[in-house]
Design an enzyme around this catalytic site. Structure first.
Site, short mmCIF file in Angstrom:
data_model
loop_
_atom_site.label_atom_id
_atom_site.label_comp_id
_atom_site.label_asym_id
_atom_site.label_seq_id
_atom_site.Cartn_x
_atom_site.Cartn_y
_atom_site.Cartn_z
CB CYS A 35 -0.99 0.00 1.18
SG CYS A 35 -0.07 0.10 2.71
CB CYS A 105 -3.51 -0.55 8.94
SG CYS A 105 -4.10 -0.89 7.63
FE1 FES Z 1 -1.58 0.49 4.36
FE2 FES Z 1 -3.21 0.99 5.93
S1 FES Z 1 -3.79 0.53 3.75
S2 FES Z 1 -1.41 0.85 6.37
#
Ligand code: FES
Length: 140
Positions: A35, A105
């Protein structure tokens, strides 16, 4: 049911312990390649190995910010040995849950704290078992 719990929303919109400690005793930075989010944790640790202050900077999603905020609250005032035991599961529980796709996360928060403690150990020549700092396999 709402996607995010009230606690997640609270820690996202009003995050605790945001910032930087210039003379930190340990700093940990981790990122998630998928991400692209990045989390940095600063620890101030006294001579009894108690975390007297902790701050974070997170460039990431709402769950990452809420997780870092909650994680800092959970380790502030605690011994380093306890902070290193903080699991992402404990952070999720304290937040009253995270959606399954957001589990990674909270792992970032656990890993950032561990990286900061490792940095503190390394700076002070404190020996440790490297297995304590092995990265987790995240299954979503
Ligand atoms: Fe990557 Fe939350 S989407 S840390």
């Amino acid at each position: 049911m709402a996607l995010y719990s009230e606690k997640v929303m609270d820690h996202f919109t009003n995050p605790r312990n945001v910032g930087k400690i210039d003379d930190a005793d340990g700093v940990g930075e981790v990122g998630n390649a998928k991400c692209g989010d990045i989390m940095k944790i600063y620890l101030k640790i006294d001579e009894n190995q108690i975390i007297t202050d902790v701050k974070f900077n997170t460039f990431g999603c709402a769950s990452a910010i809420a997780s870092s905020s909650m994680a800092t609250c959970l380790i502030k005032g605690k011994p380093v040995s306890e902070a290193i035991e903080l699991s992402n599961k404990a952070v999720i529980e304290a937040l009253d849950g995270l959606p399954p796709v957001k589990i990674h996360c909270s792992v970032l928060a656990e890993e950032a704290i561990k990286a900061a403690v490792k940095d503190y150990y390394d700076r002070n020549g404190i020996s440790y078992d490297p297995a304590m700092f092995e990265e987790k396999d995240i299954h979503e």
